[in-house]
Structure formats: C-alpha cells, structure tokens
Design an enzyme around this catalytic site. Structure first.
Site, PDB file in Angstrom:
ATOM      1  N   GLY A 176      -7.061  78.106  88.347  1.00 35.99           N
ATOM      2  CA  GLY A 176      -6.242  79.286  88.096  1.00 35.99           C
ATOM      3  C   GLY A 176      -6.739  80.086  86.915  1.00 35.99           C
ATOM      4  O   GLY A 176      -6.988  79.536  85.841  1.00 35.99           O
ATOM      5  N   GLU A 210      12.868  96.650  85.524  1.00 35.33           N
ATOM      6  CA  GLU A 210      11.741  97.592  85.510  1.00 35.33           C
ATOM      7  C   GLU A 210      11.570  98.276  86.866  1.00 35.33           C
ATOM      8  O   GLU A 210      11.357  99.493  86.931  1.00 35.33           O
ATOM      9  CB  GLU A 210      10.467  96.841  85.113  1.00 35.33           C
ATOM     10  CG  GLU A 210      10.461  96.413  83.655  1.00 35.33           C
ATOM     11  CD  GLU A 210       9.416  95.368  83.332  1.00 35.33           C
ATOM     12  OE1 GLU A 210       9.250  95.046  82.141  1.00 35.33           O
ATOM     13  OE2 GLU A 210       8.758  94.867  84.275  1.00 35.33           O
ATOM     14  N   ASP A 229       3.076  78.813  83.937  1.00 34.98           N
ATOM     15  CA  ASP A 229       4.328  78.786  84.702  1.00 34.98           C
ATOM     16  C   ASP A 229       4.516  77.499  85.480  1.00 34.98           C
ATOM     17  O   ASP A 229       5.627  77.200  85.916  1.00 34.98           O
ATOM     18  CB  ASP A 229       4.371  79.965  85.681  1.00 34.98           C
ATOM     19  CG  ASP A 229       4.557  81.302  84.973  1.00 34.98           C
ATOM     20  OD1 ASP A 229       4.987  81.286  83.809  1.00 34.98           O
ATOM     21  OD2 ASP A 229       4.272  82.345  85.583  1.00 34.98           O
ATOM     22  N   VAL A 246      -7.790  75.796  95.993  1.00 31.54           N
ATOM     23  CA  VAL A 246      -7.586  74.362  95.840  1.00 31.54           C
ATOM     24  C   VAL A 246      -6.373  73.940  96.667  1.00 31.54           C
ATOM     25  O   VAL A 246      -5.303  74.546  96.566  1.00 31.54           O
ATOM     26  CB  VAL A 246      -7.379  73.986  94.359  1.00 31.54           C
ATOM     27  CG1 VAL A 246      -7.057  72.500  94.217  1.00 31.54           C
ATOM     28  CG2 VAL A 246      -8.618  74.337  93.542  1.00 31.54           C
ATOM     29  N   GLY A 300      -5.006  82.745  85.521  1.00 34.57           N
ATOM     30  CA  GLY A 300      -3.954  83.543  84.926  1.00 34.57           C
ATOM     31  C   GLY A 300      -4.102  83.490  83.411  1.00 34.57           C
ATOM     32  O   GLY A 300      -5.151  83.145  82.875  1.00 34.57           O
ATOM     33  N   PHE A 301      -3.031  83.780  82.701  1.00 35.60           N
ATOM     34  CA  PHE A 301      -3.107  83.797  81.244  1.00 35.60           C
ATOM     35  C   PHE A 301      -3.454  82.423  80.682  1.00 35.60           C
ATOM     36  O   PHE A 301      -4.271  82.306  79.763  1.00 35.60           O
ATOM     37  CB  PHE A 301      -1.776  84.276  80.661  1.00 35.60           C
ATOM     38  CG  PHE A 301      -1.511  85.737  80.902  1.00 35.60           C
ATOM     39  CD1 PHE A 301      -2.230  86.705  80.219  1.00 35.60           C
ATOM     40  CD2 PHE A 301      -0.541  86.142  81.801  1.00 35.60           C
ATOM     41  CE1 PHE A 301      -1.991  88.054  80.431  1.00 35.60           C
ATOM     42  CE2 PHE A 301      -0.290  87.484  82.023  1.00 35.60           C
ATOM     43  CZ  PHE A 301      -1.019  88.451  81.334  1.00 35.60           C
ATOM     44  N   GLY A 302      -2.843  81.351  81.214  1.00 37.76           N
ATOM     45  CA  GLY A 302      -3.097  80.020  80.689  1.00 37.76           C
ATOM     46  C   GLY A 302      -4.496  79.533  80.966  1.00 37.76           C
ATOM     47  O   GLY A 302      -5.192  79.023  80.073  1.00 37.76           O
TER      48      GLY A 302
END
Length: 456
Positions: A17, A181, A314, A86, A19-21
C-alpha cells in the site's frame, strides 16, 4: 511461482500500500543501506485523499491530487515499486501472494492497505445506488453521476414535476468531514457553478440534503464547532437533517426513519459518507480485529506474536501511548497514518540493531473541515475558529501537504480561479447516460488516464 531477489543479502522490507502510511514508511527507510524495500500497490499513484471530493465535484483534475509512485521514489535507490494486487499473506513462510499467482518473500512486512466503504451489512443492496468516495475511480463516477443528473433533468423539463424532481434531489448520507464537504460543494455547484448554463431548468432549485443518524454534524469536533458548521451549511442552502436514520436505499431514492416516522426521499443521486471498513487484507493476518476489521496491534505497531509484521494507517486499530501512562485511540486521519509509518520504520531499524521497539504516541495537530466557499471549521486544541479564517487556514494546510511543487502550484491557481469566478473547470465527463439508460449504473472513464484505486 515465486518472485524474489535471492542474490541480494540486504534485509527485505515489503510494504503493501502506498497511501500516507506506506509511503512514509518507505521514505523513512531511504538512507538505510542494509535494507531493500519493495512497495506493492494496485494503482500506480499516491492519492491525496483529503482533496478527493474536489475531483468528484469538478474543482480539481486528477493529476492535481495524485502523483505517480515511481516518480516520487525515483531517487530512492533502495526502493522497488511493483504495481500488483496482494490477495494473501502467509506469515509462517513470510510470503505474500499476488493476484497473478506470483509470490513475494519478505524479512519484514508493513501492511498499509487502508480502508474501504462500509454499508453496515447492506453492501449488496445499497452500494450500487449510493457510491462512496475512496479512489479516483469513485471520484470520476460520482462526478459523472452528479453532472448527468442535471443533464437528465434538462431532458425531462417538459415532463411532470414528479418525474423531474428526483434528478434534482441530491442526498449525502453521513455528516463527517467527507459528507459535510460533499454537501456544501454540491450546493455551491447548483447555486453558482451551473447558474445560467441551462435553459429548461433552474439548477438553483436543486435540493441538497445531508442526512446524519446522530444528533449533530461533525461528531469528532466540539459541539460549538458542530453547531457553527451546521449554520454554515444551512447558509449555503444545504438541508441538514440530524437524527435521520437511513433504512433503505434503491435506484429511485432513500427511506429514512426520523422522529419515529418513516419517510421517503425521491433522489437519483445518493452519496455514501457514513461508514468505513478496513481492507480485507487485515483478516488475512489471522490476528484479532475490531468491529470495523482493523487489526489490533501491539504498542510498537507490530501484530501479536510476529514482531516482523507491522500494520499502519487506517488498517490499524492503534492506541496512542501517552506520557502519563494512559492510552487513546488514534483517529483515522492522514497525520496518524504518516506518524505510524515513520514509527514502523524506526522500529524496523531498531529491531535490526537488537533494540526494543518504541511505543506509538500520536501527536494531534487538530482537525479541519471545509464546508464551502469561505466556510470551514478548525479545532486546534485550545484554539477553535470557523468561517473565513478557518477556510483560509484549511487552504494553506492542504496546499502545504500536497505532494510536489507542481501540484501545489496548480491547485493554488485552480482555487484562486474558482474563488473569483465560481467556476469548476474539471467538469468534463467522457460518456453520457442517455434517457433509455438512465436507470443503469453509470460507468465513465476519466480523460486523465490515471488508474483508479488507493486501496491495495
């Protein structure tokens, strides 16, 4: 079939992944000569998810909030990027399985595959009619769905009002930051962006409804900020309905229980922003998970019994271990994911040197939510504010954290143009749903050629 580099003796860190992490973990290991990294993601881009709703509403184009992973890591010589999915994890053999049948071995594994939508057990019934917003593909489809609703209303201008009304009703379910939003921006589109562009309908008569099952919007914020957010939404023309429990969604509308009564809201455009669930990969680890499927991790972010496997972002049900000995749950926001990625990297290096892992402690920088033009709320701990100052602060923070100077510059120009002109220039859709196909699922392809998917 196995895909491994058996000739490289460096410690192999496999990251699932980007993403941010996952991205933060990879970057934090950039200077570790004794470590080689393989980063696997099902897409070829890192997505700045906090601005995804801007793509869905035509305010920004996809390249403004997405950057190719290979380009971002091009100078990191110890990192290899693979575009693959994966589908399985074998902890005993220290291998992961890919969708094409290949396998990847690892010495240390970092799972950062994120989250997906949760419809509270009604996925099969509700998901086709109430799309969520997690990936670029979601944003493209939702943008088409919103814009085509106005087009369909224009086609039906001579029909009875009962036939036209559902196309001009827009329902957003869930009043968290994403829902707020989306609702605020959709109201601006109807009242400003599309004004004077149609001849047979009046877009300003469109109804935007924000449904929330609890007693207030933005539950994560303090009550006074929630109240201010509700006031700003109302000023933009959004109908805020708290205490409204959704009990049914179909192709023609939403069923709601409100004050003990069941009501029907006819609507052809419904947006789901009410719940998230962890990536299914979490269950492949065969360790305890919480109700949302998030993996319950150790203080150092590894999983029980396997110090070589870390879960961040997450997907992790992590606790912040405070200096006073207490623990607090970590919110599912990008700063938390980044901090987890950095700590996982630090603990990987510590473990290689025989040192104990450090417990995760989340540094809370506050919370922000934008509502619309010059409308936002900000909670920075002891300092809370709303309205134009909060909106300007929100702009600064999001431009600052965008990946790459080009993205910051383009977004700044687009927002400046939109502010003064009320226009949203990324409103191009590649296909039209003709009247005979109006009840069929709308599938469009982006003109940007950026593949979908932030989840892995």
């Amino acid at each position: 079939m196995s895909f491994m580099d058996s000739h490289d003796s460096r410690h192999h860190v496999l990251i699932i992944g980007c993403g941010f992490g996952g991205l933060e973990a990879a970057r934090a290991l950039a200077d570790e000569d004794g470590i080689r990294i393989t980063l696997v993601d099902r897409s070829n881009h890192h997505l700045f998810q906090p601005l995804l709703y801007q793509v869905a509403t035509g305010g920004l184009s996809a390249p403004s909030i997405a950057a190719p992973i290979r380009h971002m890591l091009r100078r990191q010589r110890n990192a290899t990027v693979l575009m693959a999915e994966v589908v399985g994890i074998d902890k005993a053999a220290r291998r992961v399985s890919l969708a094409d049948g290949q396998q990847l071995g690892y010495d240390t594994l970092v799972v950062a595959s994120g989250a997906t939508h949760s419809y509270f057990g009604r996925d099969a019934d509700w998901a086709p009619h109430a799309p969520g917003l997690k990936t670029l593909d979601d944003a493209f489809k939702l943008r088409a769905k919103v814009l085509l609703a106005f087009e369909q209303a224009e086609l039906l201008a001579d029909a009875a009002a009962a036939a036209r009304e559902p196309w001009l009703n827009f329902v957003v379910i869930g009043a968290g930051p994403t829902g707020v939003e989306m609702a605020g921006t959709m109201a601006e589109i109807a009242r400003h962006t599309l004004k004077d562009e149609f001849r047979r309908i009046d877009p300003t008569r469109a109804q935007v409804l924000l449904l929330e099952g609890s007693d207030r919007v933005l539950q994560a914020f303090k009550p006074d900020l929630s109240a201010r957010a509700a006031q700003q939404l109302t000023a933009l023309g959004v109908q805020v309905r708290c205490g409204a429990k959704v009990v049914g969604i179909d192709a023609e509308g939403v069923d709601v229980e409100e004050r003990g009564q069941r009501l029907r809201i006819p609507a052809r455009t419904v947006v789901w922003a009410a719940g998230v669930a962890a990536s299914p990969l979490g269950r492949c680890l065969d360790v305890p998970v919480d109700r949302a499927g998030r993996v319950i991790v150790e203080p150092g972010l590894s999983i029980p019994g396997h110090p070589e496997v870390y879960v961040v972002g997450d997907l992790a049900a992590a606790q912040s271990h405070e200096r006073d000995g207490t623990t607090k749950p970590v919110p599912g926001v990008s700063p938390g994911a980044k901090q987890m990625g950095r700590l996982a990297a630090a603990n990987i290096v510590a473990r290689l040197h025989g040192k104990p892992p450090e417990a995760f402690r989340y540094v809370d920088y506050g919370a922000l939510a934008t509502i619309g033009r010059s409308a936002a709320v900000a909670d920075l701990g002891k300092l809370q504010f709303s309205g134009l100052p909060a909106w300007l602060f929100w702009l600064f923070v999001h431009i600052y954290f965008l990946i790459g100077f080009r993205n910051r510059f383009v977004v700044m120009l687009d927002w400046a143009s939109s502010y003064f002109s009320f226009q949203r220039h990324a409103r191009v859709i590649a296909e039209q749903a003709l009247p005979g196909a109006a009840d069929q699922p709308i599938g469009v392809h982006s003109s940007t050629s950026v593949p979908s998917g932030q989840r892995t």
